[in-house]
Design a protein around this motif. Structure first.
Motif, mmCIF file in Angstrom:
data_model
loop_
_atom_site.group_PDB
_atom_site.id
_atom_site.type_symbol
_atom_site.label_atom_id
_atom_site.label_comp_id
_atom_site.label_asym_id
_atom_site.label_seq_id
_atom_site.Cartn_x
_atom_site.Cartn_y
_atom_site.Cartn_z
ATOM 1 N N SER A 65 0.932 -1.329 0.005
ATOM 2 C CA SER A 65 0.017 -0.152 -0.005
ATOM 3 C C SER A 65 0.858 0.915 -0.062
ATOM 4 C CB SER A 65 -0.947 0.020 1.208
ATOM 5 O OG SER A 65 -1.564 1.317 1.301
ATOM 6 N N PRO A 66 0.659 1.900 -1.043
ATOM 7 C CA PRO A 66 1.167 3.478 -0.909
ATOM 8 C C PRO A 66 1.170 4.198 0.204
ATOM 9 C CG PRO A 66 -0.341 3.456 -2.387
ATOM 10 C CD PRO A 66 -0.332 2.017 -1.900
ATOM 11 N N ARG A 67 0.208 4.118 1.124
ATOM 12 C CA ARG A 67 0.142 4.807 2.347
ATOM 13 C C ARG A 67 0.828 4.518 3.452
ATOM 14 N NH1 ARG A 67 -4.412 2.768 0.191
ATOM 15 N NH2 ARG A 67 -4.334 1.399 1.804
ATOM 16 N N ALA A 68 1.580 3.290 3.524
ATOM 17 C CA ALA A 68 2.379 3.013 4.549
ATOM 18 C C ALA A 68 3.358 1.982 4.105
ATOM 19 C CB ALA A 68 1.650 2.356 5.761
ATOM 20 N N LEU A 69 4.398 2.408 3.393
ATOM 21 C CA LEU A 69 5.538 1.791 2.900
ATOM 22 C C LEU A 69 6.383 1.379 4.121
ATOM 23 C CD1 LEU A 69 6.176 3.299 -0.695
ATOM 24 C CD2 LEU A 69 5.230 1.298 0.063
ATOM 25 N N PRO A 70 6.849 0.101 4.183
ATOM 26 C CA PRO A 70 7.988 -0.219 5.275
ATOM 27 C C PRO A 70 9.117 0.541 5.205
ATOM 28 C CG PRO A 70 6.953 -2.145 4.242
ATOM 29 C CD PRO A 70 6.351 -1.153 3.361
ATOM 30 N N GLU A 71 9.847 0.844 6.255
ATOM 31 C CA GLU A 71 11.031 1.581 6.182
ATOM 32 C C GLU A 71 12.321 0.982 5.258
ATOM 33 O OE1 GLU A 71 13.443 4.716 6.499
ATOM 34 O OE2 GLU A 71 11.510 4.699 7.495
ATOM 35 N N PRO A 72 12.381 -0.343 5.374
ATOM 36 C CA PRO A 72 13.357 -0.846 4.612
ATOM 37 C C PRO A 72 13.071 -0.667 3.117
ATOM 38 C CG PRO A 72 12.908 -2.464 6.276
ATOM 39 C CD PRO A 72 11.868 -1.388 6.079
ATOM 40 N N VAL A 73 11.826 -0.434 2.429
ATOM 41 C CA VAL A 73 11.641 -0.382 1.408
ATOM 42 C C VAL A 73 11.848 1.022 0.877
ATOM 43 C CG1 VAL A 73 9.533 -0.389 -0.415
ATOM 44 C CG2 VAL A 73 9.732 -2.222 1.164
ATOM 45 N N LEU A 74 11.630 1.939 1.787
ATOM 46 C CA LEU A 74 11.765 3.351 1.497
ATOM 47 C C LEU A 74 13.321 3.521 1.442
ATOM 48 C CD1 LEU A 74 9.420 5.189 4.126
ATOM 49 C CD2 LEU A 74 8.961 4.949 1.587
ATOM 50 N N ARG A 75 13.913 3.064 2.266
ATOM 51 C CA ARG A 75 15.465 3.007 2.159
ATOM 52 C C ARG A 75 16.153 2.570 0.890
ATOM 53 N NH1 ARG A 75 15.568 1.445 7.825
ATOM 54 N NH2 ARG A 75 16.370 -0.574 7.268
ATOM 55 N N SER A 76 15.571 1.475 0.417
ATOM 56 C CA SER A 76 15.999 0.897 -0.770
ATOM 57 C C SER A 76 15.606 1.659 -2.025
ATOM 58 C CB SER A 76 15.276 -0.327 -0.999
ATOM 59 O OG SER A 76 15.940 -1.229 -2.108
ATOM 60 N N CYS A 77 14.313 2.221 -1.984
ATOM 61 C CA CYS A 77 14.062 3.149 -3.034
ATOM 62 C C CYS A 77 14.866 4.159 -3.077
ATOM 63 C CB CYS A 77 12.525 3.382 -2.755
ATOM 64 S SG CYS A 77 11.403 2.155 -3.135
ATOM 65 N N ARG A 78 15.172 5.059 -2.019
ATOM 66 C CA ARG A 78 15.991 6.214 -1.793
ATOM 67 C C ARG A 78 17.408 5.824 -2.586
ATOM 68 N NH1 ARG A 78 13.460 7.227 3.327
ATOM 69 N NH2 ARG A 78 14.992 5.985 4.237
ATOM 70 N N TRP A 79 17.837 4.525 -2.134
ATOM 71 C CA TRP A 79 19.243 4.132 -2.720
ATOM 72 C C TRP A 79 19.039 3.846 -4.474
ATOM 73 C CZ3 TRP A 79 24.116 4.095 -2.380
ATOM 74 C CH2 TRP A 79 24.930 3.283 -2.925
ATOM 75 N N ARG A 80 17.694 3.335 -4.667
ATOM 76 C CA ARG A 80 17.624 3.111 -6.148
ATOM 77 C C ARG A 80 17.791 4.528 -7.038
ATOM 78 N NH1 ARG A 80 13.738 -2.071 -7.052
ATOM 79 N NH2 ARG A 80 14.813 -3.276 -5.664
#
Length: 676
Positions: free
Chosen positions: A613-628
């Motif tokens: 759900s885009p309303r509550a992405l897990p923190e590991p996913v957010l970090r990975s997305c920032r790196w990507r």
């Protein structure tokens, strides 16, 4: 009971204990009161005590309120009204006692009600009352004009139940268990509105209430309706027989003022011509009416009886959801004032329109969900349906309409041809060309504003099928090949079209340019194959956009800064494979004031093989997305910088180690002597 509340918008509200006061009205609704408040103004005329826990209305409960006109006690736990409760409020006009427990002490409550000589409206609905209890409760209320005993357990009505209600105008008996009525209403000479819906009446025979204006007997199990054979004028204006088991068209009064006849959801058919070719024109049906020791036989010719009823004032006829497969000859000729005719969900195979049928007043004709293969029309010099505004032919088996059928429909505004196998006529064929295949010609219909062609199998459209029209609403959904070819055929609507549905039309991103449709306010692109958001949408000023069930990985980041983003008030986005790492557009949409996303809870995004759900992405996913999504130039610079430094240091070291040898080699080659 609250009819007078709206007077004077500037009236100031006051409170008295737990009640709100405005002028002469006291609102004590939903206050958990177990008794009538005693601290209200003595000149209170309207007292609302609904949704409380009052069990007994005592002799002294209303002693302070001599001017009371309206009293509401709906949804309490009222079991008893003591005989002297209304002695100080004999001017009461309106009393609501619905949804209580008055069956427990109904005889004492009846004694209390008998002290109300001015009572006009009484609501006793939902009190578990039998017909005998009702007879006792209302036996002395000769002033009543409106009575509701709905939602009780009344089973049988006879002449003793409403004997003294000589002034009654309106009676509500819906949602009881009534299966028999024996002269229960003959003494109610002023009765105008009678509601018997949601009961168990099997038939109505010898209907003789000439003074009645509105009769609702819907949702029973009625198999036939027979009015009394008399030439007396019936005041009946509206008759609702919908949701019953009627086997044939009702035998109506010969003379009446009927303007609305509702026969929806029955088993009505006509029997003069049967599908196997036989005829019942000379066959009659006999009804045996047994009343005590007397027996009456009524002989009826079901298909000719209609002719004996004067239906010249009928404006609305609803015969939808029946078993009608044809209309008798001259059937509609009896209804020259008809404005709304509903014949949807029947078994009609043909329908004939001609100048002979006096349907000049008809404004709405619904023939949807039949088995129509042909619509016959005599199009000549005279008018055919000149006032028709809505024509619904959806879900039939039509392939074409008679040429020129809309020539004389000067007011036609809405046509629904959805789910028929029809084609739109292209431009007129040149002289000498062979006849074109069957098609529907709507060109030049200037009044047409709404057209539905959903599920018609349209494909390969050419020419200008909408030329000369001013369509504002167009539904082309569920036509998989409609947008596969040249789209010039749609350009004639670019200036007028406001609502366009292209749902499930195999639309791809490169197929259509929407830039020319600058009047659009609502667009449905759901159920297609869009992989990229159409850039041409950005300049439109849509208020509603549906993008569900496509293949979109993202929306443009600047979508909220375009004219589209500023005008949108509603957008549907679910069932798309959005990328969880490119949700900047989603965050931007959340910030737009006044924008609704009704399916926001169904919107998901993809991260690898996971659906989130885009309303509550897990923190590991957010970090990975920032790196990507980091700056690639910086990434490459960080990788290249150590290598460059290593090479530079190596070069300097090598240069220093070989410095003397290099100098001697240079001198020897250049022939220059070195100083000692």
């Amino acid at each position: 009971l609250a009819a007078g509340w709206g007077s004077g918008a500037a009236t100031a509200w006051a409170t008295s204990g737990s009640c709100e006061l405005v002028q002469s009205t006291a609102d004590c609704t939903r206050r958990w009161l177990s008794s009538v408040p005693r601290n209200l103004r003595g000149d209170t005329e309207e007292l609302l005590l609904d949704d409380n826990t009052i069990q007994v209305l005592g002799n002294a409960s209303l002693l302070l309120y001599h001017q009371l006109r309206c009293l509401g006690l709906t949804k309490n736990r009222l079991e008893l009204i003591e005989p002297g409760a209304f002695l100080s409020s004999q001017g009461l006009h309106v009393l609501s006692l619905a949804d209580n427990l008055l069956f427990t002490n109904y005889s004492l409550t009846a004694a209390a009600l008998s002290a109300l000589p001015a009572l006009r409206t009484l609501d006793l609905a939902g009190n578990r009352l039998t017909e005998d209890m009702v007879s006792v409760l209302v036996g002395n209320l000769s002033s009543l004009e409106s009575l509701s005993v709905a939602r009780n357990i009344i089973m049988r009505l006879d002449s003793s139940v409403f004997t003294n209600l000589t002034q009654l105008l309106e009676l509500n008996l819906e949602k009881n268990y009534i299966f028999e009525i024996d002269q229960a209403f003959e003494g109610l000479q002023r009765l105008q509105r009678l509601n018997l819906a949601y009961n168990y009446l099997p038939c109505i025979a010898e209907f003789s209430l000439t003074q009645l204006r509105v009769l609702n007997v819907s949702n029973n199990v009625i198999e036939w309706f027979l009015a009394l054979e008399t030439d007396d004028l019936f005041e009946l204006e509206a008759l609702d027989l919908s949701h019953n088991h009627l086997l044939f068209f009702p035998v109506l009064p010969r003379q009446s003022k009927l303007h609305s006849l509702l026969l929806k959801d029955n088993k009505v058919s006509f029997y003069q011509r049967l599908p196997n070719g036989t005829s019942l024109a000379d066959v009659t049906v006999q009804f045996l009416l047994i009343d005590g020791n007397s027996t009456n036989v009524t002989t009826v010719s079901l298909w000719d009886e209609i002719c004996h009823s004067n239906l010249s004032s009928l404006r609305l006829l609803d015969m939808s959801q029946n078993q009608v497969w044809y209309l008798p000859e001259g059937f509609l000729a009896q209804m020259p004032s008809l404005t709304h005719l509903k014949l949807n969900q029947n078994c009609l195979e043909t329908f004939h329109l001609s100048e002979g049928d006096p349907l000049a007043m008809l404004m709405e004709l619904d023939l949807s969900q039949n088995q129509l293969v042909e619509l016959e029309a005599e199009v000549g010099a005279g008018d055919v349906l000149p006032n028709l505004q809505l024509f619904n032919l959806s879900t039939n088996r039509l392939r074409a309409l008679p040429p020129g059928v809309f020539t004389y429909t000067r007011k036609i505004a809405t046509v629904d041809l959805s789910r028929n196998r029809v084609d739109l006529c292209p431009q007129p064929a040149a002289a000498g060309e062979a006849d074109s295949p069957p098609c529907v010609d709507i060109r030049g219909i200037e009044t047409l504003t709404h057209l539905s062609l959903a599920g018609c199998g349209l494909w390969g459209l050419a020419g200008h099928p909408f030329q000369g029209t001013s369509l504002m609403h167009l539904d082309l959904s569920d036509n998989h090949q409609a947008l596969s070819g040249d789209l010039e055929w749609l350009q004639d609507l670019a200036l007028t079209l406001q609502v366009l549905s292209l749902r499930n039309t195999s639309l791809s991103t490169t197929t259509m340019d929407f830039a020319a449709f600058n009047s659009l306010v609502q667009l449905d692109l759901s159920g297609n194959s869009l992989t990229v958001f159409p850039t041409s949408l950005g300049i439109l000023k849509l208020r509603s956009l549906d993008l569900r069930d496509n293949c979109l990985p993202a929306l443009p980041l600047d979508v909220t800064r375009t004219p589209l983003g500023r005008s949108l008030r509603e957008v549907y986005l679910s069932q798309n494979p959005y990328n969880c790492c490119t949700l900047g557009w989603w965050d931007a949409l959340q910030q737009v004031e006044g924008l609704r996303i009704p399916d926001r809870w169904e919107v998901t995004c993809s991260y690898g093989s996971r659906t989130l759900s885009p309303r509550a992405l897990p923190e590991p996913v957010l970090r990975s997305c920032r790196w990507r999504t980091a700056d690639l130039a910086l990434f490459y610079l960080v990788l290249a910088l150590p290598t460059c430094l290593t090479l530079l240091v190596a070069f300097v070291v090598v240069f220093l180690m070989l410095k003397q040898k290099l100098l001697k080699m240079v001198k020897s080659r250049c022939g220059v002597s070195s100083p000692y």
